[in-house]
Write an enzyme that holds these catalytic residues in place. Structure first.
Site, PDB file in Angstrom:
ATOM      1  N   ASN A   1       0.855  -1.190   0.000  1.00  0.00           N
ATOM      2  CA  ASN A   1       0.000   0.000   0.000  1.00  0.00           C
ATOM      3  C   ASN A   1       0.890   1.240   0.000  1.00  0.00           C
ATOM      4  O   ASN A   1       1.521   1.541   1.012  1.00  0.00           O
ATOM      5  CB  ASN A   1      -0.882  -0.034   1.262  1.00  0.00           C
ATOM      6  N   TRP A   2       0.910   1.937  -1.138  1.00  0.00           N
ATOM      7  CA  TRP A   2       1.779   3.120  -1.240  1.00  0.00           C
ATOM      8  C   TRP A   2       1.147   4.352  -0.602  1.00  0.00           C
ATOM      9  O   TRP A   2       1.755   5.411  -0.574  1.00  0.00           O
ATOM     10  CB  TRP A   2       2.102   3.407  -2.713  1.00  0.00           C
ATOM     11  N   LYS A   3      -0.086   4.218  -0.117  1.00  0.00           N
ATOM     12  CA  LYS A   3      -0.785   5.360   0.510  1.00  0.00           C
ATOM     13  C   LYS A   3      -0.713   6.577  -0.419  1.00  0.00           C
ATOM     14  O   LYS A   3      -0.790   6.420  -1.637  1.00  0.00           O
ATOM     15  CB  LYS A   3      -0.201   5.661   1.892  1.00  0.00           C
TER      16      LYS A   3
ATOM     17  N   GLU B   1      -5.357  -5.378  10.576  1.00  0.00           N
ATOM     18  CA  GLU B   1      -4.390  -4.309  10.791  1.00  0.00           C
ATOM     19  C   GLU B   1      -4.705  -3.591  12.097  1.00  0.00           C
ATOM     20  O   GLU B   1      -5.516  -2.657  12.112  1.00  0.00           O
ATOM     21  CB  GLU B   1      -4.459  -3.308   9.633  1.00  0.00           C
TER      22      GLU B   1
ATOM     23  N   SER C   1       3.367  -2.409  10.300  1.00  0.00           N
ATOM     24  CA  SER C   1       4.826  -2.368  10.443  1.00  0.00           C
ATOM     25  C   SER C   1       5.504  -3.680  10.068  1.00  0.00           C
ATOM     26  O   SER C   1       6.471  -4.097  10.709  1.00  0.00           O
ATOM     27  CB  SER C   1       5.212  -1.933  11.862  1.00  0.00           C
TER      28      SER C   1
ATOM     29  N   GLY D   1       4.678   1.204   4.790  1.00  0.00           N
ATOM     30  CA  GLY D   1       5.970   1.881   4.667  1.00  0.00           C
ATOM     31  C   GLY D   1       7.034   1.085   3.921  1.00  0.00           C
ATOM     32  O   GLY D   1       7.701   1.610   3.018  1.00  0.00           O
TER      33      GLY D   1
ATOM     34  N   GLY E   1       2.309   1.991  10.827  1.00  0.00           N
ATOM     35  CA  GLY E   1       3.233   3.110  10.697  1.00  0.00           C
ATOM     36  C   GLY E   1       3.916   3.496  11.996  1.00  0.00           C
ATOM     37  O   GLY E   1       4.521   4.551  12.102  1.00  0.00           O
TER      38      GLY E   1
ATOM     39  N   GLU F   1      -7.003   4.236   7.839  1.00  0.00           N
ATOM     40  CA  GLU F   1      -6.849   5.680   7.600  1.00  0.00           C
ATOM     41  C   GLU F   1      -8.120   6.250   6.970  1.00  0.00           C
ATOM     42  O   GLU F   1      -8.447   7.420   7.186  1.00  0.00           O
ATOM     43  CB  GLU F   1      -5.595   5.929   6.735  1.00  0.00           C
TER      44      GLU F   1
ATOM     45  N   HIS G   1      -9.575   0.753   4.776  1.00  0.00           N
ATOM     46  CA  HIS G   1      -8.298   0.929   5.480  1.00  0.00           C
ATOM     47  C   HIS G   1      -8.533   1.828   6.703  1.00  0.00           C
ATOM     48  O   HIS G   1      -9.356   2.738   6.657  1.00  0.00           O
ATOM     49  CB  HIS G   1      -7.269   1.560   4.531  1.00  0.00           C
TER      50      HIS G   1
HETATM   51  C1  PEP Z   1      -0.771  -0.081   5.839  1.00  0.00           C
HETATM   52  O1  PEP Z   1      -0.669   0.990   5.272  1.00  0.00           O
HETATM   53  O2  PEP Z   1      -1.743  -0.817   5.600  1.00  0.00           O
HETATM   54  C2  PEP Z   1       0.267  -0.485   6.806  1.00  0.00           C
HETATM   55  C3  PEP Z   1       0.155  -1.640   7.412  1.00  0.00           C
HETATM   56  O3  PEP Z   1       1.297   0.393   7.013  1.00  0.00           O
HETATM   57  P1  PEP Z   1       2.737   0.071   7.713  1.00  0.00           P
HETATM   58  O4  PEP Z   1       3.252  -1.201   7.099  1.00  0.00           O
HETATM   59  O5  PEP Z   1       3.583   1.269   7.363  1.00  0.00           O
HETATM   60  O6  PEP Z   1       2.480  -0.066   9.174  1.00  0.00           O
END
Ligand code: PEP
Length: 220
Positions: free
Chosen positions: A6-8, A142, A178, A200, A148, A78, A76
């Protein structure tokens, strides 16, 4: 094992640098076309439930399919945290995307406050109650406290929670929060961890490739 990056809202690496990688890439909208052109399995980060209409800033399943996009993330944390996504809108987006022929990775997970109050299972039960099994549906667990932050659920916690999720909805479950090259192997060794949603670390080609290679070594 399914690994999704996921490049967000980051531009992300050159899609050509990922050619041949067995992974799903979820870039920002402006890079979908380049990822499809590079032969990558490309998912959007969101999808609306209507096929078209006056929904400024949204994108529909038919428009994504026209571009060669294969699926979408839905719900997600976010989106839930900053953009008013609810269990009901997650259900509507998921159903419409699957009906239209997109694959879906639907995200669930508890906040740090919910975890501290011992509400993890109640939250997951509520989030999953609006979803139904489907061949093209995958879940991503998640925990919001792990996204993050550099904090990762232990492999044992991930396993226990994934088993609980599967007891409610029997579809593959990815872990997200993470995930890095150095903690992936322990997570992937768990029986009910079916892959990872990587934020990330997916922005760095070497890290993402290392995670994909770790997954490829796990016997199916
Ligand atoms: C995500 O964006 O779904 C995610 C799990 O981010 P990260 O790996 O940076 O925690």
């Amino acid at each position: 094992m399914l690994i999704a990056g996921n490049w967000k809202m980051f531009r992300g690496p050159d899609p050509a640098s990922l050619a041949g990688l067995d992974a799903v890439i979820c870039p920002p909208f402006t890079r979908l076309r380049d990822c499809v052109a590079a032969g990558l399995t490309t998912y959007a980060q969101n999808v609306h439930w209507e096929p078209e209409g006056a929904y400024t800033g949204e994108i529909s399943a038919p428009l994504l399919l026209e571009l060669g996009v294969a699926g979408s993330l839905v719900g997600h944390s976010e989106r839930r945290q900053y953009f008013g996504e609810t269990d009901e809108t997650v259900a509507k987006r998921t159903r419409a995307a699957l009906d239209a022929g997109l694959r879906v990775i639907a995200c669930v997970g508890e906040t740090p406050e919910e975890r501290e109050r011992g509400e993890t299972e109640d939250v997951l039960r509520r989030q999953l109650s609006v979803l139904e099994p489907h061949d093209d549906l995958v879940l991503a667990y998640e925990p919001v406290w792990a996204i993050g932050t550099g904090l990762t659920a232990t492999p044992e916690t991930a396993q226990e929670t994934h088993a609980f999720i599967k007891s409610l909805l029997d579809v593959p479950v990815l872990y997200g929060g993470s995930v890095k090259a150095d903690n992936a192997a322990g997570l992937f060794a768990q029986a009910d961890v079916d892959g990872a949603l990587v934020g990330g670390a997916s922005l760095d080609v070497d890290s993402f490739r290392a995670i994909c290679e770790t997954a490829a070594r796990i016997p199916s």
